[in-house]
Design a protein around this motif. Structure first.
Motif, PDB file in Angstrom:
ATOM      1  N   VAL A 139       0.843  -1.195   0.000  1.00  0.00           N
ATOM      2  CA  VAL A 139       0.000   0.000   0.000  1.00  0.00           C
ATOM      3  C   VAL A 139       0.880   1.249   0.000  1.00  0.00           C
ATOM      4  O   VAL A 139       1.854   1.334   0.752  1.00  0.00           O
ATOM      5  N   SER A 140       0.546   2.223  -0.837  1.00  0.00           N
ATOM      6  CA  SER A 140       1.314   3.465  -0.934  1.00  0.00           C
ATOM      7  C   SER A 140       1.345   4.183   0.407  1.00  0.00           C
ATOM      8  O   SER A 140       0.339   4.255   1.125  1.00  0.00           O
ATOM      9  N   ASN A 173     -10.923   3.246  -0.659  1.00  0.00           N
ATOM     10  CA  ASN A 173     -12.047   2.322  -0.814  1.00  0.00           C
ATOM     11  C   ASN A 173     -11.714   1.138  -1.708  1.00  0.00           C
ATOM     12  O   ASN A 173     -12.344   0.080  -1.605  1.00  0.00           O
ATOM     13  N   GLU A 174     -10.722   1.285  -2.595  1.00  0.00           N
ATOM     14  CA  GLU A 174     -10.349   0.212  -3.517  1.00  0.00           C
ATOM     15  C   GLU A 174      -9.353  -0.773  -2.908  1.00  0.00           C
ATOM     16  O   GLU A 174      -9.072  -1.820  -3.502  1.00  0.00           O
ATOM     17  N   LEU A 175      -8.820  -0.470  -1.730  1.00  0.00           N
ATOM     18  CA  LEU A 175      -7.872  -1.397  -1.101  1.00  0.00           C
ATOM     19  C   LEU A 175      -8.550  -2.735  -0.812  1.00  0.00           C
ATOM     20  O   LEU A 175      -9.698  -2.776  -0.361  1.00  0.00           O
ATOM     21  N   ARG A 231     -12.432  -2.532   0.115  1.00  0.00           N
ATOM     22  CA  ARG A 231     -12.816  -2.096   1.465  1.00  0.00           C
ATOM     23  C   ARG A 231     -14.229  -1.507   1.477  1.00  0.00           C
ATOM     24  O   ARG A 231     -14.969  -1.674   2.452  1.00  0.00           O
ATOM     25  N   SER A 232     -14.600  -0.858   0.386  1.00  0.00           N
ATOM     26  CA  SER A 232     -15.923  -0.225   0.327  1.00  0.00           C
ATOM     27  C   SER A 232     -17.057  -1.238   0.292  1.00  0.00           C
ATOM     28  O   SER A 232     -18.209  -0.900   0.566  1.00  0.00           O
ATOM     29  N   ASN A 233     -16.751  -2.506  -0.025  1.00  0.00           N
ATOM     30  CA  ASN A 233     -17.801  -3.529  -0.150  1.00  0.00           C
ATOM     31  C   ASN A 233     -17.958  -4.393   1.096  1.00  0.00           C
ATOM     32  O   ASN A 233     -18.834  -5.251   1.140  1.00  0.00           O
TER      33      ASN A 233
END
Length: 264
Positions: free
Chosen positions: A28-29, A120-122, A139-141
């Motif tokens: 992760v950045s 949210n895309e992680l 993560r958003s799901n």
């Protein structure tokens, strides 16, 4: 505002349910990672002066308080006057990165849409992974997954010994005895650790006794009425103990059996 952040922090400390389990966290950045908790931002907040960002739950660690004394003059007439001193508390925050200070009340939610989209895309694991769930996704799901499709929610009485797990929507039926399942459609799905009352609770039964024989050892609630006694059962226990109670303990069932035997 500072109380709200402290309460949020306490909730996060008390349980791991608020944390995410990231897939490949090392990739992760750094731009997405809070410098305090060293995890991707959750509800990122932005400081007004330096623009550095931190998780909402981490903000209490930046909080400092300062006592400020203020003087207020009051004049009663043109000759005499008096002054009073009041003390107020100023809430400040010191950036963990650059040490710049700001008013705690001026910290706002981060409105960086690009940052929030990347967060949210992680990819994360299900929060019930330790129970056996293999789901991974953005993560958003995760809330949709937990609320609708995850089959690894534990019974709330798991600490008492219940081994059941299933969908969130099934927990209520698991805890409350379901008549259709009693007929055998889903045998064994009712929680055996729920505290229940005797099925004869609220009922009374009368037992007629010889007035010279008053040596009954019944310990449940009784009411003496001359040569007859009225009994009721106030038993309460785990559902798995119900059969033994009915068979060996319940005074209502015992007296009913005695009355049937007398008639025979």
């Amino acid at each position: 505002m500072e109380n709200e952040f402290k309460q949020q922090q306490q909730q996060d400390v008390e349980g791991d349910e608020d944390k995410f389990n990231y897939v490949n966290l090392n990739s992760v950045s750094k731009a997405l990672v809070c410098s305090i908790c060293q995890e991707p931002f959750i509800d990122p907040m932005k400081l007004p002066n330096c623009k550095h960002k931190f998780c909402k739950k981490c903000l209490p660690l930046l909080l400092t308080t300062t006592k400020i004394s203020t003087s207020k003059s009051s004049t009663t007439d043109t000759v005499t006057s008096s002054s009073t001193t009041a003390t107020a508390t100023s809430f400040r925050a010191t950036c963990a990165l650059c040490r710049q200070e700001c008013n705690f009340e001026d910290i706002k939610e981060c409105d960086d849409d690009t940052l929030n989209e990347l967060l949210n895309e992680l990819i994360v694991e299900c929060k019930k992974a330790k129970n056996g769930c293999k789901w991974t996704g953005p993560r958003s799901n995760i809330n949709d997954h937990l609320n609708s499709s995850c089959e690894y929610h534990l019974c709330e009485l798991s600490k008492s010994g219940c081994k059941w797990f299933g969908k969130l929507s099934e927990i209520k039926n698991h805890l409350n005895e379901n008549q259709e399942r009693k007929k055998g459609k889903q045998e064994g799905r009712d929680c055996e650790y729920v505290i229940v009352n005797c099925p004869r609770k609220g009922e009374t039964i009368t037992k007629y006794e010889n007035s010279n024989n008053n040596k009954s050892k019944v310990t449940l609630t009784t009411q003496s009425l001359s040569k007859k006694r009225v009994f009721e059962c106030n038993w309460k226990g785990q559902r798995k103990e119900m059969s033994n109670h009915i068979e060996n303990e319940c005074i209502i069932y015992k007296i009913e059996k005695e009355n049937i035997q007398k008639k025979l």
